[in-house]
Design a protein around this motif. Structure first.
Motif, PDB file in Angstrom:
ATOM      1  N   THR A   1       0.776  -1.213   0.004  1.00 25.64           N
ATOM      2  CA  THR A   1       0.108   0.086   0.174  1.00 25.64           C
ATOM      3  C   THR A   1       0.814   1.254   0.019  1.00 25.64           C
ATOM      4  OG1 THR A   1      -0.148  -0.086   2.589  1.00 25.64           O
ATOM      5  CG2 THR A   1      -1.983  -1.023   1.296  1.00 25.64           C
ATOM      6  N   ASP A   2       2.113   1.113   0.439  1.00 19.75           N
ATOM      7  CA  ASP A   2       2.884   2.151   0.648  1.00 19.75           C
ATOM      8  C   ASP A   2       3.636   2.501  -0.815  1.00 19.75           C
ATOM      9  OD1 ASP A   2       2.418   2.757   3.210  1.00 19.75           O
ATOM     10  OD2 ASP A   2       3.961   1.494   3.640  1.00 19.75           O
ATOM     11  N   LYS A   3       3.660   1.461  -1.574  1.00 16.28           N
ATOM     12  CA  LYS A   3       4.489   1.461  -3.046  1.00 16.28           C
ATOM     13  C   LYS A   3       3.363   1.863  -4.008  1.00 16.28           C
ATOM     14  CE  LYS A   3       7.803  -1.770  -1.371  1.00 16.28           C
ATOM     15  NZ  LYS A   3       8.471  -3.227  -1.697  1.00 16.28           N
ATOM     16  N   LEU A   4       2.194   2.020  -3.906  1.00 14.74           N
ATOM     17  CA  LEU A   4       1.438   2.081  -4.874  1.00 14.74           C
ATOM     18  C   LEU A   4       0.636   3.481  -4.998  1.00 14.74           C
ATOM     19  CD1 LEU A   4      -0.230  -1.513  -4.854  1.00 14.74           C
ATOM     20  CD2 LEU A   4       1.554  -0.628  -6.211  1.00 14.74           C
ATOM     21  N   THR A   5       0.237   3.874  -6.085  1.00 13.10           N
ATOM     22  CA  THR A   5      -0.637   4.985  -6.121  1.00 13.10           C
ATOM     23  C   THR A   5      -2.329   4.574  -6.099  1.00 13.10           C
ATOM     24  OG1 THR A   5      -0.784   5.049  -8.654  1.00 13.10           O
ATOM     25  CG2 THR A   5       1.059   6.288  -7.479  1.00 13.10           C
TER      26      THR A   5
END
Length: 185
Positions: A123-127
């Protein structure tokens, strides 16, 4: 000018997190409301839909780079090239919703599958993460972990809450189209 565009939503997650199962529930939920759903699945490997001995297989073996087969109720097109997600979505513009399984780097609204706590790093790596779908054994942890964020938490075992959210998004898209807005997703 065609102003009909489907709502596009991605279901993403690591391998074996339940994407296909969750997606199947969403498809059934949306379809019961009378809306049309299309799915575009990303495959990280080379897949083979055509099998040895069929006419279309023989055509491809002879050198055809594109083959289509059509019956009274089904059409399949096989091409020896990759297509962009945008082009594939355009192909499904007559549908109310296009669900993408995978394609993590695209910027459409996403529901992220979280089977284990370590999956949350995604979730931290995606837009454009709109929500997460977690399995029952991770629900308490997820509610604590995401308490400060504007990410909705859906149970992965039941498609009702996520299905209702998806129907709301589709309805907003349809209402936007009736007002003349033309953005996709």
């Amino acid at each position: 000018m065609n102003t009909k565009h489907p709502f596009v939503c991605q279901i993403v997650g690591f391998k074996n997190t339940g994407k296909t199962t969750f997606l199947g529930g969403l498809i059934r939920y949306v379809q019961k409301s009378g809306l049309r759903v299309a799915v575009i699945k990303h495959d990280g490997h080379e897949f083979e839909m055509d099998h040895e001995g069929t006419d279309t297989y023989k055509h491809r073996q002879a050198g055809a780079e594109g083959v289509a087969i059509v019956s009274a109720g089904r059409t399949a097109i096989l091409e020896e090239n990759s297509q962009s997600v945008t082009r594939l979505i355009r192909h499904f513009q007559a549908y109310d919703c296009v669900l993408l399984e995978g394609f993590k780097q695209e910027d459409y609204p996403k529901l992220v599958m979280v089977r284990e706590q370590s999956d949350a790093q995604l979730t931290d790596k995606l837009t454009n993460v709109q929500g997460i779908a977690v399995w029952e054994h991770q629900m308490d942890w997820a509610q604590g972990h995401y308490s400060d964020e504007m990410i909705q938490i859906f149970p992965a075992e039941a498609n009702g809450p996520a299905g209702r959210w998806l129907l709301e998004q589709i309805q907003k898209q349809i209402e936007g189209m009736s007002r003349g807005e033309t953005s996709i997703g």
